[in-house]
Design a protein around this motif. Structure first.
Motif, PDB file in Angstrom:
ATOM      1  N   TYR A 180       0.842  -1.209   0.000  1.00 17.30           N
ATOM      2  CA  TYR A 180       0.000   0.000   0.000  1.00 17.30           C
ATOM      3  C   TYR A 180       0.879   1.262   0.000  1.00 17.30           C
ATOM      4  CZ  TYR A 180      -3.954   2.978   1.401  1.00 17.30           C
ATOM      5  OH  TYR A 180      -4.928   3.947   1.474  1.00 17.30           O
ATOM      6  N   GLY A 181       1.900   1.260   0.869  1.00 21.51           N
ATOM      7  CA  GLY A 181       2.833   2.382   0.863  1.00 21.51           C
ATOM      8  C   GLY A 181       3.788   2.332  -0.320  1.00 21.51           C
ATOM      9  N   GLU A 182       4.240   1.130  -0.660  1.00 20.97           N
ATOM     10  CA  GLU A 182       5.214   0.990  -1.757  1.00 20.97           C
ATOM     11  C   GLU A 182       4.686   1.525  -3.082  1.00 20.97           C
ATOM     12  OE1 GLU A 182       7.033  -2.772  -2.497  1.00 20.97           O
ATOM     13  OE2 GLU A 182       7.206  -3.238  -0.365  1.00 20.97           O
ATOM     14  N   THR A 183       3.404   1.278  -3.353  1.00 20.51           N
ATOM     15  CA  THR A 183       2.861   1.675  -4.654  1.00 20.51           C
ATOM     16  C   THR A 183       2.324   3.107  -4.651  1.00 20.51           C
ATOM     17  OG1 THR A 183       0.703   0.691  -4.129  1.00 20.51           O
ATOM     18  CG2 THR A 183       2.281  -0.694  -5.299  1.00 20.51           C
ATOM     19  N   GLY A 184       2.570   3.834  -3.546  1.00 28.39           N
ATOM     20  CA  GLY A 184       2.247   5.261  -3.547  1.00 28.39           C
ATOM     21  C   GLY A 184       0.792   5.580  -3.283  1.00 28.39           C
ATOM     22  N   LEU A 185       0.141   4.758  -2.454  1.00 27.88           N
ATOM     23  CA  LEU A 185      -1.263   5.024  -2.119  1.00 27.88           C
ATOM     24  C   LEU A 185      -1.430   5.537  -0.689  1.00 27.88           C
ATOM     25  CD1 LEU A 185      -2.983   1.902  -3.767  1.00 27.88           C
ATOM     26  CD2 LEU A 185      -2.795   4.234  -4.662  1.00 27.88           C
TER      27      LEU A 185
END
Lengths: 384, 141
Positions: free
Chosen positions: A129-134
């Motif tokens: 969730y954080g890795e993909t920029g959300l």
């Protein structure tokens, strides 16, 4: 319950908000505490119990090493951007319960530049969730106001109008960070960070500290001739169906959020209605939040904000001045301190000590509201 | 060089790609991703379901600046769309759900609440071994 059977605020202190190279967050917290103690005319050994909040600047209870090792209970509290509200909630309970007569609440922080980089794991979410920029609070606020403007047919112009008011008020506040007024055109023309919101419509992570001294209301006259009564504090988390930050999914069911529930409960506990409030400090993480929170806290109906703002209702001379100290937009967001800053400002206004930004007409009742991730809110009702 | 999903359990891929949600056997509430308990009725009887691959845009924004860590996107930063997509209820009783997702479109003039969109699996970044990691997004349908 009458005001004099409850809790009073008899001392307030602030370390100016902004960026302070070379000063730790803990220093700013201790500075605010000493100012609050001086305001109440007491010393640190008089404090019987303390609660403190800081997201990124150290453990508040370690301040006893600077202030004096008196052995008092000092509890650290953390609830995201609503931390100041939860600190005050705990401090109020400590007095109202009869456990302590004189209690201190402190919040301080010091964040690096740029948007908060939230941790997925800390919120119980997958790393993807954080890795993909959300996982950005900015996206949530943008999508919430985007939908809100659509649902209620409001103009994007009011976003810049709200921010311009914040910077105008900030210019009048010696403790504020951003003290240069900006025009609506400048605000609208700044880089779009998260459509429809531009750079100057968002608050920035910052630094600062605030401390409050609370006591039994029937003892307030020992410390001040201008007590402000904390008529109610309410703290709520989200229910199923509210639209909240850091949500990889949402139900299509929609229910009132924690802001609406905390506000309604605070008004009920205080026995005071929104129509009796003379000024309000509402969480303005970005300018759309102030607009939506006006309705969620009960000060107007959904969709009425545009006309009310254009009529000047929320200006310092209006019928319900909002964020008279410049709010988060002009003060920045030291997470641990913001909720207490709102109360500090309310006390100044109710005492008649707000200088060039003083709300006219000797205001009697103030309201504060903070909102934090992942969907929680604290509201207070204060009166002279 | 291989291709792999950004995380296991989020979506089925490459055959008939779909998001993997959770549905409560008690009240039908749908979550994404699947989780052990239902946040609506508190039961712990969730089953995995294949979510609808088409839906409508409920709200949107455009991420205009490069996020800090934990964001791991590589290469030169380009703004990307983000939205909530409403996916309809399933015939087996799983309720409708709004899923937060990247959008393939990042132009404000091309995004409208109510737009029809469909699931697509897109390249996201390369890992340390040179493998391509893919994630989910929605594109105009």
């Amino acid at each position: 319950m009458g005001a004099r059977e409850g809790v009073a605020i008899v001392g307030i202190g602030i370390h100016p908000f902004g960026r302070h190279p070379g000063l730790t967050g803990r220093y700013q917290g201790a500075y605010a505490i000493r100012a609050a103690l001086a305001d109440a005319g007491i010393g640190w050994p008089d404090v019987q119990c303390a609660f403190g909040g800081s997201a990124a600047a150290g453990n508040p209870d370690t301040l006893v090493g600077d202030l004096g090792l008196t052995g008092l209970p000092f509890v650290n509290v953390y609830n995201g951007c609503a931390t100041g509200g939860s600190v005050l909630t705990m401090a109020e309970r400590a007095v109202r319960s009869g456990d302590h007569d004189l209690v201190l609440a402190v919040g301080f922080d010091k964040h690096p530049r740029g948007a908060f980089n939230a941790s997925s794991a800390m919120s119980g979410l997958g790393d993807w969730y954080g890795e993909t920029g959300l996982m950005l609070t900015t996206q949530f606020f943008a999508m919430k106001i985007q939908r809100y403007l659509h649902d209620y047919g409001l103009s994007r112009d009011i976003l810049a109008k709200v921010a311009a008011k914040a910077f105008r008020n900030g210019a009048l506040n010696p403790s504020a960070w951003r003290r240069r007024p900006l025009t609506e055109a400048e605000i609208a023309a700044s880089p779009v960070l998260s459509h429809p919101l531009t750079q100057y419509m968002f608050c920035n992570p910052a630094e600062g500290g605030v401390a409050l001294v609370l006591c039994r209301a029937d003892q307030a006259s020992r410390y001040t001739d201008r007590p402000v009564y904390l008529r109610a504090v309410s703290f709520r988390t989200r229910r199923f169906g509210s639209f909240e930050v850091f949500s990889p999914w949402l139900s299509p069911e929609r229910v009132p959020g924690p802001t609406a529930e905390a506000a309604a409960e605070a008004f009920e506990k205080a026995g005071i209605g929104p129509d009796e409030v003379d000024l309000a400090q509402l969480q303005d993480t970005e300018s759309g939040a102030e607009i939506m929170h006006m309705a969620e806290t009960g000060f107007c109906r959904d969709g009425d904000q545009e006309a009310l703002i254009r009529d000047g209702m929320t200006e310092i001379g209006g019928s319900l001045p909002v964020n008279t100290d410049g709010g988060c937009l002009a003060n920045g967001e030291p997470v641990g301190a913001s909720g207490l800053r709102q109360v500090y400002e309310s006390v100044l206004q109710l005492r008649g000590q707000a200088g060039s930004r003083q709300v006219p007409g000797e205001p009697r009742v103030a309201f504060t509201h903070v909102y934090g991730a992942p969907g929680l809110s604290a509201c207070t009702v204060l009166s002279r | 060089m291989a291709t792999a999903p950004i995380a296991e359990g989020l979506f089925s891929w490459p055959e008939a790609p779909h998001l993997i949600g959770g549905s409560c056997a008690g009240c039908g509430t749908t979550t994404f991703p699947s989780q052990p308990a239902c946040p609506r009725c508190t039961r712990t009887s969730m089953r995995e379901v294949a979510l609808a691959t088409r839906g409508t845009l409920w709200s949107w924004t455009i991420q205009g600046f490069e996020p800090k860590a934990p964001y791991t996107g590589d290469g030169p930063f380009a703004p990307y769309g983000v939205g909530y997509v409403e996916l309809a209820a399933l015939a087996d009783g799983a309720a409708a759900v709004l899923v937060e997702s990247r959008l393939t479109v990042a132009e404000p003039g091309q995004l409208h609440i109510g737009d029809e969109v469909e699931l697509v699996i897109v390249p996201f970044r390369c890992d340390a071994d040179g493998n391509e990691l893919v994630t989910f997004a929605f594109r105009p349908a």
